[in-house]
Design a protein around this motif. Structure first.
Motif, PDB file in Angstrom:
ATOM      1  N   GLU A  25      24.463  -2.882   0.002  1.00  0.00           N
ATOM      2  CA  GLU A  25      24.672  -1.994   1.140  1.00  0.00           C
ATOM      3  C   GLU A  25      23.490  -1.057   1.354  1.00  0.00           C
ATOM      4  N   GLU A  26      22.750  -0.765   0.281  1.00  0.00           N
ATOM      5  CA  GLU A  26      21.634   0.167   0.371  1.00  0.00           C
ATOM      6  C   GLU A  26      20.383  -0.545   0.862  1.00  0.00           C
ATOM      7  N   ASP A  27      19.657   0.097   1.770  1.00  0.00           N
ATOM      8  CA  ASP A  27      18.389  -0.423   2.261  1.00  0.00           C
ATOM      9  C   ASP A  27      17.268   0.362   1.585  1.00  0.00           C
ATOM     10  N   ALA A  28      16.599  -0.240   0.605  1.00  0.00           N
ATOM     11  CA  ALA A  28      15.527   0.437  -0.122  1.00  0.00           C
ATOM     12  C   ALA A  28      14.220  -0.283   0.187  1.00  0.00           C
ATOM     13  N   LYS A  29      13.486   0.224   1.164  1.00  0.00           N
ATOM     14  CA  LYS A  29      12.252  -0.432   1.576  1.00  0.00           C
ATOM     15  C   LYS A  29      11.201  -0.379   0.460  1.00  0.00           C
ATOM     16  N   THR A  30      10.302  -1.341   0.502  1.00  0.00           N
ATOM     17  CA  THR A  30       9.198  -1.379  -0.445  1.00  0.00           C
ATOM     18  C   THR A  30       8.322  -0.141  -0.269  1.00  0.00           C
ATOM     19  N   SER A  31       8.002   0.512  -1.362  1.00  0.00           N
ATOM     20  CA  SER A  31       7.091   1.650  -1.321  1.00  0.00           C
ATOM     21  C   SER A  31       5.656   1.127  -1.396  1.00  0.00           C
ATOM     22  N   SER A  32       4.874   1.392  -0.366  1.00  0.00           N
ATOM     23  CA  SER A  32       3.488   0.910  -0.359  1.00  0.00           C
ATOM     24  C   SER A  32       2.692   1.519  -1.505  1.00  0.00           C
ATOM     25  N   GLU A  33       3.105   2.696  -1.965  1.00  0.00           N
ATOM     26  CA  GLU A  33       2.386   3.363  -3.058  1.00  0.00           C
ATOM     27  C   GLU A  33       2.538   2.627  -4.382  1.00  0.00           C
ATOM     28  N   ASP A  34       3.578   1.803  -4.499  1.00  0.00           N
ATOM     29  CA  ASP A  34       3.833   1.099  -5.754  1.00  0.00           C
ATOM     30  C   ASP A  34       3.232  -0.307  -5.780  1.00  0.00           C
TER      31      ASP A  34
ATOM     32  N   GLU B 126      -0.050  -1.264  -8.124  1.00  0.00           N
ATOM     33  CA  GLU B 126       0.278  -1.245  -9.550  1.00  0.00           C
ATOM     34  C   GLU B 126       1.202  -2.390  -9.917  1.00  0.00           C
ATOM     35  N   PHE B 127       2.204  -2.634  -9.081  1.00  0.00           N
ATOM     36  CA  PHE B 127       3.180  -3.684  -9.367  1.00  0.00           C
ATOM     37  C   PHE B 127       2.506  -5.047  -9.442  1.00  0.00           C
ATOM     38  N   VAL B 128       1.678  -5.359  -8.468  1.00  0.00           N
ATOM     39  CA  VAL B 128       1.012  -6.663  -8.433  1.00  0.00           C
ATOM     40  C   VAL B 128       0.053  -6.814  -9.606  1.00  0.00           C
TER      41      VAL B 128
END
Length: 278
Positions: A148-157, A160-162
């Protein structure tokens, strides 16, 4: 034709300027409709199955089924695990002959997501198989999972994630949704920020509800793969539903199954044509 390695399929897509569609299957009829559609259009892509759908079969059954239909085809297709929810499923799919893997640990914390993707990447790269990861959460219904929650990708992360995970593709949440009950609203400014930070190509889930002009717009922003599932399932289910409405005593399962294959194939062909309009 044998199944194509996921890295080779990505090269094929880049060389030909294609946005590679990934179509989710559940059973033989949908599988045949997808692969027949790819072959009729002469453009390759992914046939995928999610971890939750493996409850109905097994990775080996899916791989055998796909390989059987692919025998007389000449279009490059990769067999992809979609939303892999466990390392056990990842290993089973590779053992069965899958040529592309997605691990979905987006429900975990940022740090735990990285650790789970790292483990999958280390294992899959040993077999030269690419790994897709997901950062952010996509709202809606994916098979039996509802978010139900819409948690968009944080461009700041993203950077580092990749870099930390070593993933080969990144699925992003930018207002796309799973299923057909919610209306997608793509955030292109956010996508532009993500593109600046990501060194790997991007993936968009929930393609069924997104207008094709928006998909083509996203294609120009380092998008290499877009997922479709609900469209095909509707085409499949409506075949039988329509027949039942017309005749409650209908029992021609063979005839309806052949019609369902054609209906799925037709939807695949139209999607391929739309997403790769020049």
């Amino acid at each position: 034709m044998k199944l194509v390695n996921g890295f080779k399929l990505m090269e094929y897509g880049k060389e030909n300027g294609l946005l590679l569609p990934a179509f989710n299957t559940t059973n033989y009829e949908v599988t045949k409709g997808i692969i027949d559609g790819f072959d009729a259009m002469g453009l390759g892509g992914y046939i995928a199955i999610s971890s939750s759908n493996l409850k109905l079969s097994s990775p080996k059954i899916i791989a055998d089924m796909v390989n059987s239909v692919m025998k007389d085809k000449s279009t490059p297709v990769s067999l992809h695990l979609d939303h892999g929810k466990s390392f056990k499923d990842v290993k089973a799919c590779i053992d069965a002959g899958f040529t592309s893997i997605m691990v979905d640990a987006s429900h975990l914390s940022f740090e735990e997501n990285i650790k789970e993707v790292q483990r999958t990447v280390e294992y899959c790269h040993f077999f030269d198989i690419p790994v897709e990861a997901e950062l952010g959460a996509i709202q809606g219904k994916e098979d039996d999972h509802v978010l139900e929650e819409d948690a968009k990708t944080s461009s700041e992360d993203v950077r580092e994630f990749v870099e930390q995970t070593g993933c080969d593709l990144l699925a992003v949440s930018i207002g796309n949704v799973h299923g057909m009950e919610l209306t997608p609203n793509l955030d292109f400014p956010l996508l532009d920020e993500i593109v600046k930070k990501s060194s790997v190509p991007l993936v968009l889930h929930g393609g069924s509800g997104i207008p094709f002009d928006q998909v083509r717009k996203a294609k120009k922003r380092n998008l290499i793969k877009v997922n479709y599932g609900s469209d095909l399932r509707q085409a499949f289910i409506r075949t039988y539903g329509k027949a039942y409405e017309q005749n409650h005593n209908e029992f021609n399962l063979m005839g309806l199954s052949q019609e369902a294959v054609k209906n799925v194939m037709g939807r695949v062909e139209s999607i391929i044509e739309e997403v790769n309009v020049k």
